[in-house]
Every structure is written in C-alpha cells, then in structure tokens.
Design a protein around this motif. Structure first.
Motif, PDB file in Angstrom:
ATOM      1  N   LYS A  16       0.688  -1.155  -0.006  1.00  0.00           N
ATOM      2  CA  LYS A  16       0.017   0.082   0.085  1.00  0.00           C
ATOM      3  C   LYS A  16       0.678   1.067  -0.084  1.00  0.00           C
ATOM      4  CE  LYS A  16      -3.674   2.253   2.385  1.00  0.00           C
ATOM      5  NZ  LYS A  16      -3.450   3.530   1.801  1.00  0.00           N
ATOM      6  N   LEU A  17       2.007   1.226   0.708  1.00  0.00           N
ATOM      7  CA  LEU A  17       2.837   2.360   0.753  1.00  0.00           C
ATOM      8  C   LEU A  17       3.370   2.778  -0.572  1.00  0.00           C
ATOM      9  CD1 LEU A  17       4.307   4.499   2.367  1.00  0.00           C
ATOM     10  CD2 LEU A  17       6.159   3.014   2.786  1.00  0.00           C
ATOM     11  N   VAL A  98       5.945  -3.120   1.950  1.00  0.00           N
ATOM     12  CA  VAL A  98       6.869  -2.001   1.470  1.00  0.00           C
ATOM     13  C   VAL A  98       6.831  -1.015   2.815  1.00  0.00           C
ATOM     14  CG1 VAL A  98       7.328  -0.105  -0.006  1.00  0.00           C
ATOM     15  CG2 VAL A  98       6.574  -2.397  -1.027  1.00  0.00           C
ATOM     16  N   THR A  99       7.921  -0.668   3.366  1.00  0.00           N
ATOM     17  CA  THR A  99       8.110   0.168   4.376  1.00  0.00           C
ATOM     18  C   THR A  99       8.704   1.611   3.847  1.00  0.00           C
ATOM     19  OG1 THR A  99      10.140  -0.951   5.011  1.00  0.00           O
ATOM     20  CG2 THR A  99       8.017  -1.622   6.024  1.00  0.00           C
ATOM     21  N   GLY A 112      11.733  -3.245   2.364  1.00  0.00           N
ATOM     22  CA  GLY A 112      10.484  -3.972   3.278  1.00  0.00           C
ATOM     23  C   GLY A 112      10.725  -5.442   3.522  1.00  0.00           C
ATOM     24  N   ILE A 113       9.501  -6.216   3.800  1.00  0.00           N
ATOM     25  CA  ILE A 113       9.549  -7.453   4.373  1.00  0.00           C
ATOM     26  C   ILE A 113       8.897  -8.170   3.167  1.00  0.00           C
ATOM     27  CG2 ILE A 113       8.972  -9.238   6.081  1.00  0.00           C
ATOM     28  CD1 ILE A 113      10.929  -7.278   7.179  1.00  0.00           C
ATOM     29  N   PHE A 114       9.751  -9.262   2.621  1.00  0.00           N
ATOM     30  CA  PHE A 114       8.764 -10.361   1.757  1.00  0.00           C
ATOM     31  C   PHE A 114       8.489 -11.480   2.582  1.00  0.00           C
ATOM     32  CE2 PHE A 114      11.544  -8.299  -1.207  1.00  0.00           C
ATOM     33  CZ  PHE A 114      10.841  -8.097  -2.471  1.00  0.00           C
ATOM     34  N   LEU A 146      16.037  -4.822   0.403  1.00  0.00           N
ATOM     35  CA  LEU A 146      15.929  -3.539  -0.198  1.00  0.00           C
ATOM     36  C   LEU A 146      15.929  -3.915  -1.828  1.00  0.00           C
ATOM     37  CD1 LEU A 146      17.318  -0.463   0.744  1.00  0.00           C
ATOM     38  CD2 LEU A 146      17.929  -1.146  -1.556  1.00  0.00           C
ATOM     39  N   VAL A 147      15.186  -3.339  -2.600  1.00  0.00           N
ATOM     40  CA  VAL A 147      15.086  -3.470  -4.012  1.00  0.00           C
ATOM     41  C   VAL A 147      15.518  -2.178  -4.700  1.00  0.00           C
ATOM     42  CG1 VAL A 147      13.871  -4.491  -6.121  1.00  0.00           C
ATOM     43  CG2 VAL A 147      13.631  -5.344  -3.954  1.00  0.00           C
ATOM     44  N   VAL A 148      16.513  -2.174  -5.514  1.00  0.00           N
ATOM     45  CA  VAL A 148      16.872  -1.008  -6.205  1.00  0.00           C
ATOM     46  C   VAL A 148      16.301  -1.232  -7.613  1.00  0.00           C
ATOM     47  CG1 VAL A 148      18.512   0.537  -7.366  1.00  0.00           C
ATOM     48  CG2 VAL A 148      18.768  -0.470  -5.145  1.00  0.00           C
TER      49      VAL A 148
END
Length: 188
Positions: A16-17, A98-99, A112-114, A146-148
């Motif tokens: 949602k973020l 997603v944080t 975030g957390i998967f 973390l995903v870039v």
C-alpha cells in the motif's frame, strides 16, 4: 505455464505504501517510475508473464546480493525462466510489506519485508536442519530486503538490484487454509 490469478486483498495491502506514493507524486517522471514498479510488483504476484515482462527493458539485468547464493538472471530468456520457476513454485504469490519508497528520475528504491509460504522440505538443509521442520507442512517465512529498480529513459525497468538482508526465517507453521494468497494456488 501458470495462469494469472486475482490479487488477494492481503497481498495488495502489503504494498500500500508504494501505491500511496504513486497517488501522491506530483513530478510526472517520478510518478511514471513509481507506476511501472507498482505494475511490475502486481503482475509478478498475479503471475501474468506477458504483463510482467512488458514492464521491463528487452534485456533486463538482475543482481541478488546478501543472503542468497544467486547472482540473478541476465537477459530476456533467463528472466523469463526465473519468473516461470517462481510462478510454478508459487514463490511469486507473496506479500511485500513495503516500508520505504525513494524515487528520482532514474531509480525507484523499495525496502520492506517479503513473506512467502514454503514447505518444510524447501526449508530443510537451506534454512534449518531437516529434523527441525515437518517436511510436508507449510511455513510462513519472511526476510528483510531492499530493491533498487533502475528505470531507463524509455520508462521501463532495467532489472532489479536485490539486497537480501537475511536468509528466509520461519515465522510459524501455517494451518490448513491460513494465508491462502501465499504459495501455490492449490496449497492445502
């Protein structure tokens, strides 16, 4: 070939973020970058290969750093094979809580957390000793990452730089029917 599924509300709520940032963004380039990443995440979880690949450049490059032993797929054929394996195993049916979201003209960063559903057999010897899990049971696992997302001038994702901060850790055993949006569609 896996058939695309509808998004479960719990899966969609987990990012949602990212969706909120799309709505709030006023810079047109930044908004377009956020939109393509949000579309990519949604199509991955839905399992729609054509729609997923439409978010990527023709020859995407992936790199996986940290807790994984994988270097990541390179090029169209490897990326398709990578996602098909995820679709077939149910690994793409996940939550991505997603944080944090950062965006500029050329990149989106999500953190975030998967969360996934894995069998004890998948976890045995990889995450825990085989005698620590029921090989037939399903487990809720999670890991911080973390995903870039580099974005090309054409507005498509050039690949992913995934920094896994930890190996998957077991949260708990899943009861039958619990978290039906995680793992294979036919998970019991």
């Amino acid at each position: 070939m896996t058939t695309a599924t509808e998004l479960h509300p719990a899966a969609k709520a987990s990012w949602k973020l990212l969706a909120d940032r799309v709505e709030q963004e006023r810079d047109p380039r930044h908004r377009a970058n956020l939109e393509v990443v949000a579309r990519h995440v949604e199509e991955e979880v839905r399992g729609d290969m054509d729609a997923l690949m439409a978010t990527l450049v023709p020859e995407p490059q992936y790199r996986i750093w940290g807790a994984s032993s994988s270097t990541g797929p390179k090029g169209h054929a490897e990326v398709v094979a990578h996602y098909q394996a995820m679709f077939d195993s149910g690994k793409s049916r996940l939550e991505y809580e997603v944080t944090r979201v950062v965006v500029d003209d050329d990149t989106v960063v999500t953190e975030g957390i998967f969360r996934h559903a894995y069998t004890g057999a998948t976890l045995a010897g990889r995450v825990v000793a085989a005698d620590e899990v029921d090989l037939e049971r399903w487990y809720l696992v999670e890991y911080h990452a973390l995903v870039v997302w580099p974005i090309g001038a054409d507005g498509l994702i050039e690949g992913e730089e995934i920094y896994a901060g930890e190996p998957p850790r077991i949260v708990r055993a899943l009861e039958p029917g619990e978290c039906p949006h995680l793992g294979p569609v036919d998970r019991s």
